[in-house]
Design a protein around this motif. Structure first.
Motif, PDB file in Angstrom:
ATOM      1  N   GLY A  51       0.807  -1.220   0.000  1.00  0.00           N
ATOM      2  CA  GLY A  51       0.000   0.000   0.000  1.00  0.00           C
ATOM      3  C   GLY A  51       0.837   1.266   0.000  1.00  0.00           C
ATOM      4  N   ASP A  52       2.159   1.137   0.152  1.00  0.00           N
ATOM      5  CA  ASP A  52       3.035   2.315   0.120  1.00  0.00           C
ATOM      6  C   ASP A  52       3.086   2.916  -1.284  1.00  0.00           C
ATOM      7  N   HIS A  53       3.117   4.228  -1.335  1.00  0.00           N
ATOM      8  CA  HIS A  53       3.362   4.976  -2.570  1.00  0.00           C
ATOM      9  C   HIS A  53       4.880   5.129  -2.637  1.00  0.00           C
ATOM     10  N   ILE A  54       5.490   4.532  -3.649  1.00  0.00           N
ATOM     11  CA  ILE A  54       6.944   4.589  -3.772  1.00  0.00           C
ATOM     12  C   ILE A  54       7.324   5.383  -5.008  1.00  0.00           C
ATOM     13  N   TYR A  55       8.563   5.850  -5.026  1.00  0.00           N
ATOM     14  CA  TYR A  55       9.055   6.586  -6.183  1.00  0.00           C
ATOM     15  C   TYR A  55      10.565   6.464  -6.268  1.00  0.00           C
ATOM     16  N   CYS A  56      11.088   6.841  -7.430  1.00  0.00           N
ATOM     17  CA  CYS A  56      12.538   6.850  -7.647  1.00  0.00           C
ATOM     18  C   CYS A  56      12.853   7.889  -8.719  1.00  0.00           C
ATOM     19  N   LYS A  57      14.098   8.281  -8.788  1.00  0.00           N
ATOM     20  CA  LYS A  57      14.542   9.269  -9.778  1.00  0.00           C
ATOM     21  C   LYS A  57      14.518   8.678 -11.175  1.00  0.00           C
ATOM     22  N   ARG A  58      14.360   9.552 -12.156  1.00  0.00           N
ATOM     23  CA  ARG A  58      14.477   9.184 -13.563  1.00  0.00           C
ATOM     24  C   ARG A  58      15.241  10.298 -14.280  1.00  0.00           C
ATOM     25  N   VAL A  59      15.917   9.955 -15.340  1.00  0.00           N
ATOM     26  CA  VAL A  59      16.650  10.891 -16.194  1.00  0.00           C
ATOM     27  C   VAL A  59      17.537  11.822 -15.359  1.00  0.00           C
ATOM     28  N   GLU A  60      18.480  11.198 -14.646  1.00  0.00           N
ATOM     29  CA  GLU A  60      19.456  11.962 -13.847  1.00  0.00           C
ATOM     30  C   GLU A  60      18.782  12.868 -12.815  1.00  0.00           C
ATOM     31  N   GLY A  61      17.628  12.475 -12.307  1.00  0.00           N
ATOM     32  CA  GLY A  61      16.941  13.263 -11.287  1.00  0.00           C
ATOM     33  C   GLY A  61      16.061  14.368 -11.825  1.00  0.00           C
ATOM     34  N   HIS A 119       6.603   7.183 -10.077  1.00  0.00           N
ATOM     35  CA  HIS A 119       5.799   6.803  -8.919  1.00  0.00           C
ATOM     36  C   HIS A 119       5.004   5.529  -9.167  1.00  0.00           C
ATOM     37  N   GLY A 120       4.731   4.785  -8.098  1.00  0.00           N
ATOM     38  CA  GLY A 120       3.900   3.586  -8.178  1.00  0.00           C
ATOM     39  C   GLY A 120       3.402   3.187  -6.810  1.00  0.00           C
ATOM     40  N   ILE A 121       2.600   2.132  -6.773  1.00  0.00           N
ATOM     41  CA  ILE A 121       2.046   1.610  -5.528  1.00  0.00           C
ATOM     42  C   ILE A 121       2.633   0.221  -5.287  1.00  0.00           C
ATOM     43  N   TYR A 122       3.292   0.057  -4.138  1.00  0.00           N
ATOM     44  CA  TYR A 122       3.827  -1.247  -3.760  1.00  0.00           C
ATOM     45  C   TYR A 122       2.663  -2.097  -3.260  1.00  0.00           C
ATOM     46  N   VAL A 123       2.450  -3.281  -3.880  1.00  0.00           N
ATOM     47  CA  VAL A 123       1.294  -4.104  -3.534  1.00  0.00           C
ATOM     48  C   VAL A 123       1.675  -5.377  -2.776  1.00  0.00           C
ATOM     49  N   GLY A 124       2.937  -5.510  -2.410  1.00  0.00           N
ATOM     50  CA  GLY A 124       3.397  -6.688  -1.686  1.00  0.00           C
ATOM     51  C   GLY A 124       4.031  -7.701  -2.626  1.00  0.00           C
ATOM     52  N   ASP A 125       4.630  -8.735  -2.060  1.00  0.00           N
ATOM     53  CA  ASP A 125       5.299  -9.792  -2.835  1.00  0.00           C
ATOM     54  C   ASP A 125       6.313  -9.241  -3.834  1.00  0.00           C
ATOM     55  N   TYR A 126       6.964  -8.135  -3.473  1.00  0.00           N
ATOM     56  CA  TYR A 126       8.005  -7.502  -4.289  1.00  0.00           C
ATOM     57  C   TYR A 126       7.472  -6.976  -5.631  1.00  0.00           C
ATOM     58  N   MET A 127       6.156  -6.613  -5.663  1.00  0.00           N
ATOM     59  CA  MET A 127       5.521  -6.147  -6.897  1.00  0.00           C
ATOM     60  C   MET A 127       4.976  -4.727  -6.736  1.00  0.00           C
ATOM     61  N   VAL A 128       4.968  -3.988  -7.861  1.00  0.00           N
ATOM     62  CA  VAL A 128       4.531  -2.593  -7.914  1.00  0.00           C
ATOM     63  C   VAL A 128       3.544  -2.439  -9.068  1.00  0.00           C
ATOM     64  N   ILE A 129       2.453  -1.699  -8.827  1.00  0.00           N
ATOM     65  CA  ILE A 129       1.544  -1.321  -9.905  1.00  0.00           C
ATOM     66  C   ILE A 129       1.798   0.149 -10.175  1.00  0.00           C
ATOM     67  N   HIS A 130       1.991   0.471 -11.467  1.00  0.00           N
ATOM     68  CA  HIS A 130       2.297   1.857 -11.827  1.00  0.00           C
ATOM     69  C   HIS A 130       1.793   2.182 -13.216  1.00  0.00           C
ATOM     70  N   LEU A 131       1.671   3.475 -13.490  1.00  0.00           N
ATOM     71  CA  LEU A 131       1.299   3.962 -14.811  1.00  0.00           C
ATOM     72  C   LEU A 131       2.589   4.268 -15.551  1.00  0.00           C
ATOM     73  N   GLN A 132       2.806   3.555 -16.646  1.00  0.00           N
ATOM     74  CA  GLN A 132       4.043   3.710 -17.423  1.00  0.00           C
ATOM     75  C   GLN A 132       3.870   4.804 -18.474  1.00  0.00           C
TER      76      GLN A 132
END
Length: 183
Positions: free
Chosen positions: A8-18, A23-36
């Motif tokens: 249920g965590d909202h996670i994010y990471c840098k893209r294109v050198e910051g 952004h995406g939603i961590y759904v458990g079992d090492y999986m993320v749902i996100h809009l690409q």
């Protein structure tokens, strides 16, 4: 990351050198749902061994492993329910004063988007992006603070450049430096 990742965590990471964050939603079992975003790679890569992701971005909601989501970048967790002052002084697109729905509901909403049970608009960097998707899952309200901050800064710098070109250039330089230095 300073805390344990929870479903249920909202996670994010840098893209294109910051330049921006993904952004995406961590759904458990090492999986993320996100809009690409739209396709950016010239040729498909072999599918990921963990999740089967073909790693070709295609402008839709997808479920991938955390490694594919991060694409070599560092994981960060978006914070909800922060004070107005914390929100004001933190980098745009990292937190919200809004409170989050419970984790089970966040995961239910993200999964409903994934399975087309909830209609999602086509990807658009300004009006329907990955941060909008994640914030909608967490709060029920769309919102990309990251994009809003870039648009606001652009408007302020443009107005300043009309009044005094040197001031406008200085403001633009300050804004760019502050975005990269606060990461």
């Amino acid at each position: 990351m300073s805390r344990t990742l929870e479903p249920g965590d909202h996670i994010y990471c840098k893209r294109v050198e910051g330049l921006y964050d993904h952004h995406g939603i961590y759904v458990g079992d090492y999986m993320v749902i996100h809009l690409q975003g739209k396709a950016k790679k010239s040729k498909p890569l072999p599918p990921c061994q963990k999740c089967g992701n073909k790693r070709v971005i295609n402008g839709e909601i997808a479920k991938v492993c955390v490694d594919c989501f991060l694409d070599g970048e560092n994981l960060k967790v978006y914070d909800y329910g922060v004070s107005f002052w914390e929100f004001t002084f933190r980098r745009s697109g990292t937190c919200s004063t809004r409170h989050s729905k419970p984790p089970y509901e966040v995961i239910r909403i993200a999964t409903a988007f994934l399975h087309d049970e909830i209609s999602a608009s086509e990807y658009n960097f300004l009006f329907n992006n990955c941060e909008d998707f994640a914030v909608t899952c967490k709060t029920g309200n769309k919102g990309s603070v990251q994009v809003l901050s870039y648009l606001t800064a652009g408007a302020v710098c443009s107005a300043a450049a009309i009044v005094c070109p040197v001031t406008g250039l200085a403001l633009a330089g300050h804004y760019v430096a502050s975005k990269f230095l606060r990461r």
